[in-house]
Design a protein around this motif. Structure first.
Motif, PDB file in Angstrom:
ATOM      1  N   HIS A   1       0.832  -1.205   0.000  1.00  0.00           N
ATOM      2  CA  HIS A   1       0.000   0.000   0.000  1.00  0.00           C
ATOM      3  C   HIS A   1       0.867   1.257   0.000  1.00  0.00           C
TER       4      HIS A   1
ATOM      5  N   SER B   1       1.438   6.737  -6.730  1.00  0.00           N
ATOM      6  CA  SER B   1       0.375   7.669  -7.109  1.00  0.00           C
ATOM      7  C   SER B   1       0.831   9.111  -6.948  1.00  0.00           C
TER       8      SER B   1
ATOM      9  N   GLN C   1       2.152   1.734  -3.531  1.00  0.00           N
ATOM     10  CA  GLN C   1       1.080   2.233  -4.392  1.00  0.00           C
ATOM     11  C   GLN C   1       0.849   3.717  -4.137  1.00  0.00           C
TER      12      GLN C   1
END
Length: 188
Positions: A94, A101, A97
């Motif tokens: 996570h 982003s 990610q």
């Protein structure tokens, strides 16, 4: 107390439930290396592996009175490590990610720039239309701005439809050429 290294896991757990520090230390010494090896092999980070194992033993101590282990102690501890490893790996995933982003190129809002370009294009088109011969300009405006058909323009101006068609053709050719030159000057 007696030599606790001779005790079975079940006996150690009974003593642990009663708050026996020595029983906890024996369990720790008996399984720490094995649990650390499992954690380190899975997450490839020695510090994090050590932290996972420490958390397992802290949890074992805190829950010692209510703890009911129905399988072998070593198996219970290894499964506990694996669950913690999964949590760590999920958290890493996570985090990656999220960082990806943040690094992804942000979509820019260029609507103002587009509006200004559109305004400039409209101004250029108007200048080109104003530069057309009077009759040609009138035919173009009736066709494109008022939406008249060629027949309606012919009737309104009392000219033939062929003449309307000729004026429109001349106007469109002139405007196309002028706008192409304008767009080329912007792009270069």
């Amino acid at each position: 107390m007696h030599m606790l290294n001779q005790y079975t896991d079940s006996e150690l757990l009974d003593l642990l439930a009663k708050g026996n520090d020595a029983a906890f230390t024996e369990i720790y010494n008996r399984y720490w290396k094995k649990l650390f090896a499992v954690a380190a092999a899975k997450i490839q980070d020695m510090e994090e592996a050590e932290e996972i194992v420490q958390e397992i033993f802290v949890s074992l101590w805190k829950r010692r009175e209510a703890l009911q282990i129905t399988t072998a102690l070593d198996r219970y501890l290894v499964v506990s490590v694996k669950y913690r490893v999964i949590k760590v790996l999920a958290r890493r995933h996570h985090s990656r990610q999220y960082l990806n982003s943040l690094q992804a190129p942000a979509l820019e809002d260029d609507s103002t720039q587009q509006w200004l370009a559109f305004e400039e294009l409209q101004e250029r088109l108007e200048a080109l239309v104003s530069g057309l011969p009077e009759k040609c300009q009138l035919v173009y405006r009736l066709s494109r701005e008022k939406g008249y058909s060629q027949q309606q323009i012919a009737e309104a101006l009392q000219i033939s439809e062929k003449t309307v068609e000729a004026h429109l053709g001349k106007a469109l050719k002139t405007l196309r050429h002028g706008l192409n030159q304008f767009l080329l000057s912007i792009l270069l």
